[in-house]
Design an enzyme around this catalytic site. Sequence first.
Site, PDB file in Angstrom:
ATOM      1  N   HIS A 123      13.458 -35.083 -17.377  1.00 21.88           N
ATOM      2  CA  HIS A 123      12.985 -35.768 -16.174  1.00 21.88           C
ATOM      3  C   HIS A 123      11.542 -35.394 -15.847  1.00 21.88           C
ATOM      4  CE1 HIS A 123      16.989 -37.328 -15.319  1.00 21.88           C
ATOM      5  NE2 HIS A 123      17.439 -36.153 -15.722  1.00 21.88           N
TER       6      HIS A 123
ATOM      7  N   ARG B  98       3.126   0.815  -6.925  1.00 18.21           N
ATOM      8  CA  ARG B  98       3.315  -0.121  -5.812  1.00 18.21           C
ATOM      9  C   ARG B  98       2.210  -1.169  -5.755  1.00 18.21           C
ATOM     10  NH1 ARG B  98       7.079   2.209  -2.370  1.00 18.21           N
ATOM     11  NH2 ARG B  98       6.432   1.020  -0.556  1.00 18.21           N
TER      12      ARG B  98
ATOM     13  N   CYS C 235       0.829  -1.196   0.000  1.00 18.97           N
ATOM     14  CA  CYS C 235       0.000   0.000   0.000  1.00 18.97           C
ATOM     15  C   CYS C 235       0.868   1.252   0.000  1.00 18.97           C
ATOM     16  CB  CYS C 235      -0.887   0.017   1.246  1.00 18.97           C
ATOM     17  SG  CYS C 235      -1.734  -1.529   1.578  1.00 18.97           S
TER      18      CYS C 235
ATOM     19  N   GLU D 181       4.614 -12.476 -14.535  1.00 14.61           N
ATOM     20  CA  GLU D 181       4.247 -11.272 -13.781  1.00 14.61           C
ATOM     21  C   GLU D 181       3.364 -10.323 -14.565  1.00 14.61           C
ATOM     22  OE1 GLU D 181       7.664  -9.985 -10.671  1.00 14.61           O
ATOM     23  OE2 GLU D 181       8.287 -10.003 -12.760  1.00 14.61           O
TER      24      GLU D 181
ATOM     25  N   ASN E 139      -0.202   0.944   6.635  1.00 13.60           N
ATOM     26  CA  ASN E 139       0.409  -0.134   5.860  1.00 13.60           C
ATOM     27  C   ASN E 139       0.869  -1.203   6.840  1.00 13.60           C
ATOM     28  OD1 ASN E 139       0.104   1.368   3.566  1.00 13.60           O
ATOM     29  ND2 ASN E 139       2.270   1.848   3.312  1.00 13.60           N
ATOM     30  N   GLY E 140       0.736  -2.459   6.464  1.00 15.36           N
ATOM     31  CA  GLY E 140       1.195  -3.531   7.324  1.00 15.36           C
ATOM     32  C   GLY E 140       0.062  -4.459   7.723  1.00 15.36           C
TER      33      GLY E 140
ATOM     34  N   LYS F  98       9.264 -13.042 -15.440  1.00 14.63           N
ATOM     35  CA  LYS F  98       8.824 -11.805 -16.103  1.00 14.63           C
ATOM     36  C   LYS F  98       7.568 -12.040 -16.919  1.00 14.63           C
ATOM     37  CE  LYS F  98      11.437  -8.953 -14.403  1.00 14.63           C
ATOM     38  NZ  LYS F  98      11.183  -9.756 -13.208  1.00 14.63           N
TER      39      LYS F  98
ATOM     40  N   LYS G 213       4.941  -3.604  -5.674  1.00 16.61           N
ATOM     41  CA  LYS G 213       6.358  -3.409  -5.960  1.00 16.61           C
ATOM     42  C   LYS G 213       7.230  -3.895  -4.814  1.00 16.61           C
ATOM     43  CE  LYS G 213      10.026  -1.966  -8.082  1.00 16.61           C
ATOM     44  NZ  LYS G 213      10.583  -2.825  -9.145  1.00 16.61           N
TER      45      LYS G 213
ATOM     46  N   GLU H 274      14.352 -16.219 -14.392  1.00 17.37           N
ATOM     47  CA  GLU H 274      13.962 -14.811 -14.426  1.00 17.37           C
ATOM     48  C   GLU H 274      13.100 -14.508 -15.643  1.00 17.37           C
ATOM     49  OE1 GLU H 274      13.729 -10.684 -13.519  1.00 17.37           O
ATOM     50  OE2 GLU H 274      13.911 -12.543 -12.375  1.00 17.37           O
TER      51      GLU H 274
ATOM     52  N   TRP I 138      -3.799  -2.168  -0.858  1.00 18.56           N
ATOM     53  CA  TRP I 138      -3.640  -3.483  -1.491  1.00 18.56           C
ATOM     54  C   TRP I 138      -4.221  -4.487  -0.518  1.00 18.56           C
ATOM     55  CZ3 TRP I 138       0.181  -7.716  -1.052  1.00 18.56           C
ATOM     56  CH2 TRP I 138       0.209  -8.537  -2.181  1.00 18.56           C
TER      57      TRP I 138
END
Length: 623
Positions: free
Chosen positions: A519, A27, A2, A503, A100-101, A500, A618, A496, A74
Site C-alpha cells: 500500500h 544518559r 542530564c 538509534e 535537570n528538567g 534500533k 537514556k 523495534e 543535554w
Amino acid sequence: MCGIVAYLGHQQADSILIEGLKRLEYRGYDSAGIATIEESGLVVYRSVGRISGLEEILTDKQLNGTLGIAHTRWATHGKPSNENAHPHVDYTGKIAIVHNGIIENYLTLKKWLISKGCTFSSETDSEIIANLISVFYHDENHLKESGTDMSPAGKLETATRLALRELVGTYGITVICRDVPDTLITARRGSPIILGVGDEEFIVASDAAAIVKHTTQAIYLGDNEMAVITRDGYHTSTIENVPVAARIEQIEYSLDEIELAGFEHYMAKEIFEQPQTLEACISGRLDLTEGRIQLGGIADMSRQLVRARRILITACGTAWHAGLVGEYIFEELAGIPTEVDYASEFRYRNPIIEDGTIHIVISQSGETIDTLAALREAKHRGAMCLGIVNSVGSTIARETDCGIYLHVGPEIGVASTKAFTGQLAVLTMMALYVARRRHMSQHRLNDYIKAMVEIPGKIKTILKQSDTIREAAHQYSNRENWLFLGRGYQFPVALEGALKLKEISYIHAEGLPAAEMKHGPIALITPEMPVVFVAPRCAQYEKVVGNMEEVKARGGIIIAVATEGDDGIKKYADHVFYVPHTLDELQPMLTVIPLQLLAYHAAVIRGHDVDKPRNLAKSVTVE
C-alpha cells in the site's frame, strides 16, 4: 536526560564527582561542569563535549574541597556551550546550582529578576533558579517575615524553598553556597533525585549508578520533596516545609553490574547477558513443578485484573513496542480487549476510561515524563494503574497501584535491549496469569510455562550467530534506507528492529506490517534497499513468504529471521538468521535478538559511539 552528582563528606569532592559523572555518561550529554567550595570560595569549571575535556581542565587545579556539585547537560534551552553548561552561579557569585528538567515560566521570572538587578550569562532556563534563590537569600526582611533562622544555612534553606515555590515545570536540583560550606540542598519535582547515605558522607545523584560504588543505602526523594544535608546528617520535608519521614532503601544492584566486564560497549554486554537477565526476570515467578505463575507485585489486585473489561497500555519508544506485543498476547490468551497508546499523546486527547479499565504503564527507568503523565491522567480518571518498570524506587513504581519489576539489572546502553525482552516476559506472564483464572486449562498453561523456561537457553544459541550477523551488517551498513517487515506478533518486532538501527547506526529504517508494503512502500524497493523480514514459522508464515516473493521480484535485498530447520526460506532470502522454535506468543523474545545484533554491528562498522548515540538520552524526563 542530564546527570546530577553532588557530594558532601570527608573526601576530596572533585574526584568523586568526576567519577560519578562518568557513571552517568550513558544518559546522554553535550557538556559537563563541576563546582566546589574551596578555602578561596566557590570555584566552577565547565566544558563542552566529553567529560574527558573537563578532566583535562582540572588536571593542574588544586581542588581540596569536600563539598561540590557536578552535571552533564543535554541541551534544551540554548546550544551546547561553556556559558550554557552547568553549574550555574547567581549574579553575586555566591550560589551555584545544577538542574535537570525544564522551567516553563523562566522567561517571566527572568524579566522579574532583571528588574531586581540580576544579570545573566547563559541562554538557559536553569540560570534563573540560581538568581531566584539569590534574590530571596539577600532579602532579609522577607526572610524574617517567614520566621527564618537567620544563620547563613537557615537563610539558604528558606530561600531555596521560596524559589522552588515560584517554579512552574520540572526539576531535580542541588544547591550549594559559598557562605555555607557545610550544607548541600537538593529537591525534586518530576526529575529523579536519590540521596546516598554513606559512612559520614552523602552523595546525591539523578541515578543510582553514580552512588553504588560508595554506598547501597539510598533515599529516593518524592515529588515536591527536599533534603537539607549537613556533615552531621540530613532532614527531609516537602517544599512547603512539612516534615517527611525518609525511608532508606537498598540499591538492588552491585558495582559489577554497571561495569563493562570485558565487552567493548554496554550495549553488547546487555545483548549477550539476556539469557541471564531473562532467567532472573522469570525466576521465582514460573513454577514448572506446580504449574503456577506467581506474581507477588499484583497479587493484591488480581481480582480486578481478572475481571478487567479492557486493558489500556501506555509507553514510549521500545517500551511501546513491547506494549504492542502485549496487546496481541492479552487479546489472544486472556481474551481481554486491549489498546496501546503513545504515552506522549495520551493526556493531550480525551481518553475514555470506563469502569473495568486497567491501565498498564511500561518504562525501563520508571521516570519517563510522558509515561508518568499518562499514569497520572489515568489515575485521575479512575483507572486501576499497574506499572512494569525496571528501576526499584522509581516514581512510576511508587505511584502505580501495583506492579511488577523486570529484575533484569541496570541497563546502561541508551538503546534498550534486555529491558525489552524483560518487558515481553512480564507481559506474557501477566496474560497467562489472567488467562488461567478466566478460561485457560492447566494443561495449556503448563505448555506455556515449559516453553518460557526454555527461552533463556534458546537465546544463547541465537547469540552464537553474532559473527554471521556481523558479516551481513558489514555488507549492507553503507545502505541508508532499510525496511523491516513482520506480521502478527512479529510486526512490533519489526518496529523495534527499525528503531534500533535508527538509534545507533543513524540509518533511516522503517518498520511496517508486511502486508502494508503493497500500500505504498513497495515503491521504495530497489536492488539497493535491504528488507528485513521477521519470518519465523507461525500462523502468518505463508503470507510473509508471499511478501518476500514480491520484494524478490523487484530485486530487493532480503534478510530473514527464520525458524531453525526452515531451509526453504533460503530460496527468497539473501541472508538468514535462525532462531529456535517456540510457541507463537513467545517468538518475539527470540526474533528480536538478531535484530539487536544487526543494529549493534552496523553501528560499530560505521564508526559510531554505540553507547552514546547523538541527540539521545537514556531516560527522557522532559517533554
